[in-house]
Design a protein around this motif. Structure first.
Motif, PDB file in Angstrom:
ATOM      1  N   VAL A 104      51.208 -32.822  67.878  1.00 47.43           N
ATOM      2  CA  VAL A 104      52.630 -32.445  67.783  1.00 47.43           C
ATOM      3  C   VAL A 104      52.738 -30.963  67.453  1.00 47.43           C
ATOM      4  CG1 VAL A 104      54.719 -32.711  66.358  1.00 47.43           C
ATOM      5  CG2 VAL A 104      53.486 -34.738  67.159  1.00 47.43           C
ATOM      6  N   PHE A 105      51.925 -30.525  66.487  1.00 47.52           N
ATOM      7  CA  PHE A 105      51.933 -29.116  66.073  1.00 47.52           C
ATOM      8  C   PHE A 105      51.628 -28.212  67.273  1.00 47.52           C
ATOM      9  CE2 PHE A 105      50.177 -25.180  64.601  1.00 47.52           C
ATOM     10  CZ  PHE A 105      50.915 -24.860  63.478  1.00 47.52           C
ATOM     11  N   LEU A 106      50.547 -28.555  67.985  1.00 44.38           N
ATOM     12  CA  LEU A 106      50.143 -27.706  69.114  1.00 44.38           C
ATOM     13  C   LEU A 106      51.190 -27.719  70.223  1.00 44.38           C
ATOM     14  CD1 LEU A 106      46.304 -28.189  69.549  1.00 44.38           C
ATOM     15  CD2 LEU A 106      47.533 -26.238  68.625  1.00 44.38           C
ATOM     16  N   ILE A 153      43.406 -25.232  64.181  1.00 44.88           N
ATOM     17  CA  ILE A 153      43.918 -26.595  64.415  1.00 44.88           C
ATOM     18  C   ILE A 153      43.017 -27.289  65.447  1.00 44.88           C
ATOM     19  CG2 ILE A 153      45.819 -27.945  65.401  1.00 44.88           C
ATOM     20  CD1 ILE A 153      47.089 -26.896  63.088  1.00 44.88           C
ATOM     21  N   ILE A 154      42.690 -26.555  66.529  1.00 43.23           N
ATOM     22  CA  ILE A 154      41.872 -27.153  67.591  1.00 43.23           C
ATOM     23  C   ILE A 154      40.486 -27.513  67.050  1.00 43.23           C
ATOM     24  CG2 ILE A 154      40.780 -26.699  69.832  1.00 43.23           C
ATOM     25  CD1 ILE A 154      43.261 -24.878  70.423  1.00 43.23           C
ATOM     26  N   VAL A 155      39.881 -26.607  66.289  1.00 47.96           N
ATOM     27  CA  VAL A 155      38.565 -26.888  65.697  1.00 47.96           C
ATOM     28  C   VAL A 155      38.657 -28.110  64.775  1.00 47.96           C
ATOM     29  CG1 VAL A 155      36.773 -26.012  64.141  1.00 47.96           C
ATOM     30  CG2 VAL A 155      37.773 -24.504  65.858  1.00 47.96           C
ATOM     31  N   GLY A 156      39.734 -28.164  63.969  1.00 44.19           N
ATOM     32  CA  GLY A 156      39.936 -29.297  63.072  1.00 44.19           C
ATOM     33  C   GLY A 156      40.058 -30.600  63.842  1.00 44.19           C
ATOM     34  N   MET A 157      40.757 -30.552  64.988  1.00 44.17           N
ATOM     35  CA  MET A 157      40.922 -31.757  65.812  1.00 44.17           C
ATOM     36  C   MET A 157      39.572 -32.248  66.326  1.00 44.17           C
ATOM     37  SD  MET A 157      44.364 -30.944  67.993  1.00 44.17           S
ATOM     38  CE  MET A 157      44.723 -32.575  68.681  1.00 44.17           C
ATOM     39  N   ILE A 158      38.734 -31.309  66.750  1.00 41.80           N
ATOM     40  CA  ILE A 158      37.399 -31.697  67.240  1.00 41.80           C
ATOM     41  C   ILE A 158      36.611 -32.356  66.110  1.00 41.80           C
ATOM     42  CG2 ILE A 158      35.192 -30.815  68.144  1.00 41.80           C
ATOM     43  CD1 ILE A 158      36.864 -28.561  69.501  1.00 41.80           C
ATOM     44  N   LEU A 159      36.642 -31.716  64.942  1.00 42.49           N
ATOM     45  CA  LEU A 159      35.910 -32.227  63.775  1.00 42.49           C
ATOM     46  C   LEU A 159      36.400 -33.630  63.398  1.00 42.49           C
ATOM     47  CD1 LEU A 159      33.760 -31.037  61.938  1.00 42.49           C
ATOM     48  CD2 LEU A 159      35.547 -30.220  60.427  1.00 42.49           C
ATOM     49  N   LEU A 160      37.718 -33.817  63.406  1.00 49.07           N
ATOM     50  CA  LEU A 160      38.272 -35.117  63.006  1.00 49.07           C
ATOM     51  C   LEU A 160      38.038 -36.181  64.079  1.00 49.07           C
ATOM     52  CD1 LEU A 160      41.555 -34.090  61.151  1.00 49.07           C
ATOM     53  CD2 LEU A 160      39.330 -34.695  60.205  1.00 49.07           C
ATOM     54  N   THR A 161      37.952 -35.752  65.350  1.00 46.63           N
ATOM     55  CA  THR A 161      37.613 -36.718  66.404  1.00 46.63           C
ATOM     56  C   THR A 161      36.189 -37.233  66.194  1.00 46.63           C
ATOM     57  OG1 THR A 161      39.022 -35.460  67.893  1.00 46.63           O
ATOM     58  CG2 THR A 161      37.568 -37.082  68.909  1.00 46.63           C
ATOM     59  N   VAL A 162      35.278 -36.328  65.823  1.00 41.82           N
ATOM     60  CA  VAL A 162      33.902 -36.739  65.518  1.00 41.82           C
ATOM     61  C   VAL A 162      33.917 -37.745  64.358  1.00 41.82           C
ATOM     62  CG1 VAL A 162      31.657 -35.938  64.650  1.00 41.82           C
ATOM     63  CG2 VAL A 162      32.872 -34.603  66.379  1.00 41.82           C
ATOM     64  N   CYS A 163      34.720 -37.437  63.323  1.00 47.78           N
ATOM     65  CA  CYS A 163      34.832 -38.347  62.184  1.00 47.78           C
ATOM     66  C   CYS A 163      35.362 -39.708  62.619  1.00 47.78           C
ATOM     67  CB  CYS A 163      35.765 -37.762  61.120  1.00 47.78           C
ATOM     68  SG  CYS A 163      35.043 -36.368  60.258  1.00 47.78           S
TER      69      CYS A 163
END
Lengths: 205, 99
Positions: A104-106, A153-163
């Motif tokens: 939503v943010f992006l 935000i994009i880096v965080g999304m990648i990290l959280l997808t891995v999680c």
């Protein structure tokens, strides 16, 4: 049996990984801190121009994005609690909600930047080159700071997808959750930076 | 006693209700910031807006990032970084005003 022994020999230092994550967060805070300082000094110098520049930004979109990030900060903290309490389903829902809020943010950022680009206002454009110094500084800092933040935000999304994948496959569980803990710390950092970016860029009286 | 509490938190995580309450508080502060800017108190506005942002970050760091339940080392490190940053800002502004 040998696997069992290998498991015990495996190096694992959760406190160390978390400390490392915090140290990294400090460097990020000082990176954005430096930008805030540059912004503040130029704002003192070109107060009127910065005020006029901020009127071009939509407070509504900024406020929606603030709410989205605050909400996502809570959901990722809840995901960690859920993993610790062995509630895998809830943890997956919470990480999913966090990713949704990030999207939503992006999307809002895309609308916001898109409108500026449409009006010919983007770094290097003729319109921007023709601006006077104060306006040029405001919009350059606006694009750079929100752009760098959106990149986080994009880096965080990648990290959280891995999680998300690792929670799903039980690699993150109530015994080992430091990756999710660090991912969540990173996400809170992204939220923290926005807490300052929003009033500085969007709310100038 | 405090050790026992820390242990309990480590295993059961931060309570969902507490996290929810913190979110409500953060939302309230966000709307307060917007309202204050709209009312416009002149030069005070920025100071108040930044102070509120500071309070919001305290809640994010203490509760969402669980710093309240971390060891002394981490607490000292975080406080040191903020002191360092405030010093950098002060020194730069002094340079700007008295150059």
């Amino acid at each position: 049996m040998s696997e069992h022994i290998a498991h015990h020999d495996e190096h694992r230092d959760d406190a160390g990984s978390k400390l490392g994550m915090w140290l990294f967060i400090f460097t990020e805070l000082l990176l954005f801190g430096g930008l805030f300082l540059v912004y503040s000094v130029y704002r003192l110098q070109y107060h009127q121009n910065f005020h006029e520049g901020s009127l071009e930004l939509s407070v509504t979109i900024g406020a929606i994005n603030t709410i989205a990030l605050l909400f996502s900060s809570m959901t990722i903290a809840m995901a960690l609690t859920a993993v610790q309490r062995q509630n895998k389903k809830l943890a997956l829902i919470m990480i999913g909600l966090t990713l949704l809020m990030a999207a939503v943010f992006l999307f809002n950022k895309y609308i916001e930047w898109g409108a500026k680009f449409h009006h010919g206002l983007y770094p290097g454009s003729e319109l921007m080159d023709g601006l006077d110094r104060g306006h040029l500084l405001f919009f350059s800092l606006y694009f750079f700071m929100t752009g760098l933040h959106a990149f986080h935000i994009i880096v965080g999304m990648i990290l959280l997808t891995v999680c998300f994948v690792k929670v799903k496959s039980n690699k993150i569980n109530n015994d080992r959750f430091v990756l999710l803990e660090n991912g969540a710390l990173y996400w809170h950092l992204v939220d923290l930076i926005w807490i300052f970016l929003f009033p500085l860029l969007y709310l100038i009286s | 006693m405090s050790n026992k509490n820390a242990h309990a938190v480590e295993h059961s995580g931060t309570d969902y209700m507490l996290l929810g309450k913190i979110l409500v508080l953060l939302m309230f502060f966000t709307f307060a910031t917007i309202t204050i800017t709209e009312l416009d108190f002149g030069t005070l506005t920025l100071t108040v807006a930044l102070l509120i942002a500071g309070v919001k970050s305290y809640f994010v760091i203490a509760y969402f990032m669980h710093l309240k339940h971390e060891g002394l080392l981490l607490k000292i490190l975080v406080i040191s970084v903020f002191i360092l940053y405030i010093l950098i800002v002060l020194i730069t502004l002094i340079d700007y005003y008295y150059r």
